[in-house]
Scaffold this active site. Sequence first.
Site, PDB file in Angstrom:
ATOM      1  N   CYS A 146       0.849  -1.201   0.000  1.00 31.21           N
ATOM      2  CA  CYS A 146       0.000   0.000   0.000  1.00 31.21           C
ATOM      3  C   CYS A 146       0.880   1.245   0.000  1.00 31.21           C
ATOM      4  O   CYS A 146       0.676   2.151  -0.797  1.00 31.21           O
ATOM      5  CB  CYS A 146      -0.923  -0.004   1.209  1.00 31.21           C
ATOM      6  SG  CYS A 146      -2.148  -1.321   1.171  1.00 31.21           S
ATOM      7  N   ASP A 169      -6.158   2.813   4.043  1.00 28.50           N
ATOM      8  CA  ASP A 169      -7.222   2.595   5.020  1.00 28.50           C
ATOM      9  C   ASP A 169      -7.050   3.679   6.093  1.00 28.50           C
ATOM     10  O   ASP A 169      -6.199   3.579   6.971  1.00 28.50           O
ATOM     11  CB  ASP A 169      -7.069   1.187   5.601  1.00 28.50           C
ATOM     12  CG  ASP A 169      -7.988   0.898   6.774  1.00 28.50           C
ATOM     13  OD1 ASP A 169      -8.679   1.813   7.264  1.00 28.50           O
ATOM     14  OD2 ASP A 169      -8.011  -0.267   7.224  1.00 28.50           O
TER      15      ASP A 169
END
Length: 264
Positions: A146, A169
């Site tokens: 990520c 997130d």
Amino acid sequence: MKSYLVLLKKILKEGSNRKDRTGIGTLSVFGYHMEFNLKLGFPLITTKKCHFPAIVHELLWFLKGDTNIKYLNDHNISIWNPWADERGYLGPIYGEQWRSWKTKDGRVIDQIDNVIHLIKNNPNSRRIVVSSWNVGDLHKMALLPCHVLFQFHVVDHVLHCQLYQRSCDVFLGLPFNIASYSLLTHMIAQQCNLKVGNFIWTGGDVHLYKNHIKQAKKQILRRPYLLPKLVINRKPTQIFNYLLQDFNLLNYKYHPSIHAKIAI
């Protein structure tokens, strides 16, 4: 860290409904930028409790080049467990790419060692970059990176770091990511006899999972406390030799934890 709450509010107000890999769904904005002056405090959010030892151990695990969850589990950290295979392996994720990027011609590149060498010997370089996005290895990773690329920049004996995160997130992951790369910046600055400057975070798909919306709405009502101060107790001979007890987080005042389930 009011800037974090501003981001939560923006996603809640303007986020687009999107389907995602987990099936949970998200509210998402694309392209977002935040800056943190590390001289003014350590950017660990205060509007809920964050477990600093877990942040430290995960970073030390990356720096070891480790991709097995045993080290984390031995320190009571289970955040990577859902993606590990039956032997505890995650494939060639962050640690392997940082420390042992394998080339087609058989070489093995230690990117962390390389950036420290560049900072010490050619601080004006525009190539002080670490990438985790190894296209040839993506299919072997349990979870694709990520936070994919970070770059260091030295001006007047001050070290700055910028991270690009393709997917974020915001409720569960981002507080860890900001603190982790800020900690790494402090560590590399110490190793290179520099002062810390700014940590700059840039996100691509920046999202709240729909099962985190209630928690985010609760968090934005809280008033942030002053940021804590990071103290590094000793200077190891190299960056790979730090231990948890080398780091003290002073005056970390925080609101209670807010529980949320991780999206898998």
